[in-house]
Design a protein around this motif. Sequence first.
Motif, PDB file in Angstrom:
ATOM      1  N   ARG A   1      -3.037  -2.993   4.963  1.00 35.85           N
ATOM      2  CA  ARG A   1      -1.685  -2.677   3.626  1.00 35.85           C
ATOM      3  C   ARG A   1      -2.412  -1.946   2.102  1.00 35.85           C
ATOM      4  NH1 ARG A   1      -1.953  -7.425   2.108  1.00 35.85           N
ATOM      5  NH2 ARG A   1      -1.966  -8.050  -0.247  1.00 35.85           N
TER       6      ARG A   1
ATOM      7  N   GLU B   1      -0.392  -0.282  -0.623  1.00 34.61           N
ATOM      8  CA  GLU B   1       0.746  -0.129  -1.576  1.00 34.61           C
ATOM      9  C   GLU B   1       0.537   0.448  -2.917  1.00 34.61           C
ATOM     10  OE1 GLU B   1       2.175  -5.158  -0.610  1.00 34.61           O
ATOM     11  OE2 GLU B   1       0.151  -4.855  -1.728  1.00 34.61           O
ATOM     12  N   THR B   2       1.959   0.520  -3.559  1.00 35.14           N
ATOM     13  CA  THR B   2       1.590   1.656  -4.782  1.00 35.14           C
ATOM     14  C   THR B   2       0.577   0.165  -5.933  1.00 35.14           C
ATOM     15  OG1 THR B   2       3.675   2.272  -3.861  1.00 35.14           O
ATOM     16  CG2 THR B   2       3.095   2.927  -6.246  1.00 35.14           C
ATOM     17  N   GLN B   3       0.484   1.205  -6.338  1.00 35.16           N
ATOM     18  CA  GLN B   3      -0.620   0.387  -7.707  1.00 35.16           C
ATOM     19  C   GLN B   3      -0.380   1.254  -9.364  1.00 35.16           C
ATOM     20  OE1 GLN B   3      -2.117  -2.383  -7.507  1.00 35.16           O
ATOM     21  NE2 GLN B   3      -2.917  -2.679  -9.172  1.00 35.16           N
TER      22      GLN B   3
ATOM     23  N   PRO C   1       2.277  -2.294  -8.459  1.00 29.60           N
ATOM     24  CA  PRO C   1       3.346  -2.168  -7.569  1.00 29.60           C
ATOM     25  C   PRO C   1       4.050  -2.266  -8.432  1.00 29.60           C
ATOM     26  CG  PRO C   1       1.384  -4.268  -7.201  1.00 29.60           C
ATOM     27  CD  PRO C   1       1.221  -3.457  -8.751  1.00 29.60           C
TER      28      PRO C   1
ATOM     29  N   THR D   1       9.105  -2.297  -7.312  1.00 30.43           N
ATOM     30  CA  THR D   1      10.491  -2.357  -6.205  1.00 30.43           C
ATOM     31  C   THR D   1      10.444  -1.291  -5.465  1.00 30.43           C
ATOM     32  OG1 THR D   1      10.595  -4.125  -7.826  1.00 30.43           O
ATOM     33  CG2 THR D   1      12.530  -3.361  -5.871  1.00 30.43           C
TER      34      THR D   1
ATOM     35  N   GLY E   1       8.285   0.849  -3.518  1.00 27.37           N
ATOM     36  CA  GLY E   1       7.124   1.370  -3.478  1.00 27.37           C
ATOM     37  C   GLY E   1       7.111   2.309  -2.013  1.00 27.37           C
TER      38      GLY E   1
ATOM     39  N   THR F   1       5.260   2.479   1.097  1.00 27.76           N
ATOM     40  CA  THR F   1       4.055   1.238   1.604  1.00 27.76           C
ATOM     41  C   THR F   1       3.452   1.658   2.913  1.00 27.76           C
ATOM     42  OG1 THR F   1       4.954  -0.234  -0.311  1.00 27.76           O
ATOM     43  CG2 THR F   1       3.335  -1.607   2.453  1.00 27.76           C
TER      44      THR F   1
ATOM     45  N   ARG G   1       1.386  -0.016   6.397  1.00 25.09           N
ATOM     46  CA  ARG G   1       0.201  -1.264   6.880  1.00 25.09           C
ATOM     47  C   ARG G   1      -0.254  -1.263   8.580  1.00 25.09           C
ATOM     48  NH1 ARG G   1       2.321  -5.886   4.944  1.00 25.09           N
ATOM     49  NH2 ARG G   1       3.801  -4.841   3.260  1.00 25.09           N
TER      50      ARG G   1
ATOM     51  N   TYR H   1      -2.749   4.235  -5.870  1.00 25.17           N
ATOM     52  CA  TYR H   1      -2.764   3.089  -4.697  1.00 25.17           C
ATOM     53  C   TYR H   1      -3.905   1.966  -4.492  1.00 25.17           C
ATOM     54  CZ  TYR H   1       1.371   6.266  -2.731  1.00 25.17           C
ATOM     55  OH  TYR H   1       1.962   7.000  -2.972  1.00 25.17           O
ATOM     56  N   GLN H   2      -3.267   1.161  -3.480  1.00 26.46           N
ATOM     57  CA  GLN H   2      -4.597   0.359  -3.172  1.00 26.46           C
ATOM     58  C   GLN H   2      -4.323  -0.212  -1.821  1.00 26.46           C
ATOM     59  OE1 GLN H   2      -5.181  -3.645  -6.636  1.00 26.46           O
ATOM     60  NE2 GLN H   2      -4.330  -4.411  -5.083  1.00 26.46           N
TER      61      GLN H   2
ATOM     62  N   GLN I   1     -10.578  -5.478  -1.308  1.00 23.65           N
ATOM     63  CA  GLN I   1      -8.985  -4.768  -1.991  1.00 23.65           C
ATOM     64  C   GLN I   1     -10.218  -3.555  -2.817  1.00 23.65           C
ATOM     65  OE1 GLN I   1      -7.489  -7.199  -4.781  1.00 23.65           O
ATOM     66  NE2 GLN I   1      -5.423  -7.356  -3.124  1.00 23.65           N
TER      67      GLN I   1
END
Length: 205
Positions: free
Chosen positions: A88, A90-92, A94, A96, A98, A100, A102, A126-127, A141
């Motif tokens: 996955r 995700e915004t880094q 994180p 709400t 953001g 994504t 996966r 991103y992460q 990660q």
Amino acid sequence: MPTTSLPRRAGLRIAAVTALTAALTPLSGSPAGATPMAPGDNGTLKIHTAPWDGVPRTQYGDAIDEPRVCRFYLDAASFETVDAVTWRIETQPPVTGGATLRGTLNLPNDTGIGHTEDLNLPDGQYQLSWSFAGMTGAERQKQFTVDCRASMTTPPPGPQGGPPAGGGGIARGEAFTTVAGAGVVGLAAVGGVMWFRLRRRTHGA
């Protein structure tokens, strides 16, 4: 004076060597209490550039890991007999709502390698996280940046460099053209005056 017999000395040496060997044995094997590595624990997902705006694709299986990309894909390597990796993005940090992404990356035929389709995300930090069945410890990660600015590949059009010293913002190309034009006009005017004076002298005026 008391003496020690040779057989007794030999026995002491054997006992010392045995004790030393027993003490060093854990150092040559796995540390006490350490969890053994599971198949795929050395695996990694690398972030590779996908084609965009004239930028070529980073080849599948390349050892490079690119921390700044635009269009990209995930390239799996060294997962041994693992047949699937769940990932996955995700915004880094994180946020709400953001962006994504996966998915599950299948690794066929116990090769431990594979890649996703080409992916897109808005510009930002991103992460990437991934895991697989039977892995040792927590999920892995890494962080990366998506940056699709055109200036990354295309230089800005027009003259390069700042204005000439003492200028008022005229680009060097424009300044050269203007000065050169003025010089040509000035030379023409001076030449005309000189010709007029010579002609008057020739006719005795």
